[in-house]
Design a protein around this motif. Sequence first.
Motif, PDB file in Angstrom:
ATOM      1  N   TYR A 145     125.990  43.929  48.764  1.00  0.00           N
ATOM      2  CA  TYR A 145     125.087  42.837  48.394  1.00  0.00           C
ATOM      3  C   TYR A 145     123.811  42.929  49.212  1.00  0.00           C
ATOM      4  O   TYR A 145     123.800  43.460  50.311  1.00  0.00           O
ATOM      5  N   ASN A 146     122.741  42.372  48.666  1.00  0.00           N
ATOM      6  CA  ASN A 146     121.448  42.367  49.345  1.00  0.00           C
ATOM      7  C   ASN A 146     120.954  40.938  49.525  1.00  0.00           C
ATOM      8  O   ASN A 146     121.372  40.031  48.796  1.00  0.00           O
ATOM      9  N   ASP A 181     120.433  38.162  46.637  1.00  0.00           N
ATOM     10  CA  ASP A 181     121.402  38.255  45.539  1.00  0.00           C
ATOM     11  C   ASP A 181     122.031  36.896  45.280  1.00  0.00           C
ATOM     12  O   ASP A 181     122.260  36.111  46.198  1.00  0.00           O
ATOM     13  N   THR A 182     122.324  36.631  44.014  1.00  0.00           N
ATOM     14  CA  THR A 182     122.952  35.387  43.598  1.00  0.00           C
ATOM     15  C   THR A 182     124.440  35.621  43.370  1.00  0.00           C
ATOM     16  O   THR A 182     124.825  36.613  42.768  1.00  0.00           O
ATOM     17  N   PRO A 206     129.935  37.577  40.466  1.00  0.00           N
ATOM     18  CA  PRO A 206     128.545  38.024  40.337  1.00  0.00           C
ATOM     19  C   PRO A 206     127.722  37.245  39.312  1.00  0.00           C
ATOM     20  O   PRO A 206     126.498  37.230  39.380  1.00  0.00           O
TER      21      PRO A 206
END
Length: 80
Positions: free
Chosen positions: A9-10, A13-14, A68
Amino acid sequence: RMITINNKYNIGDTLWKIYKNKPTEYIVESIEFKLINGKRLLFYCVKNLRLIYAETYKEEQLDEIFYPTKEKCILSLFHK
């Protein structure tokens, strides 16, 4: 010696999880890398967009708790 970090993840990110019986959106606010006893660990600070506080999780925990997309979060209610 250089260390390579492979994060799933970054920042920005949602992610989604059920909170108070509703699909709720969260955002990855920060990522922390720790080297503990030679083991590489990533910790993600995730914030509920409606609340002030944020929570920190290990990468494996994110995969167990969050989804996600909103659609996958909703579908998870029917596949328990």
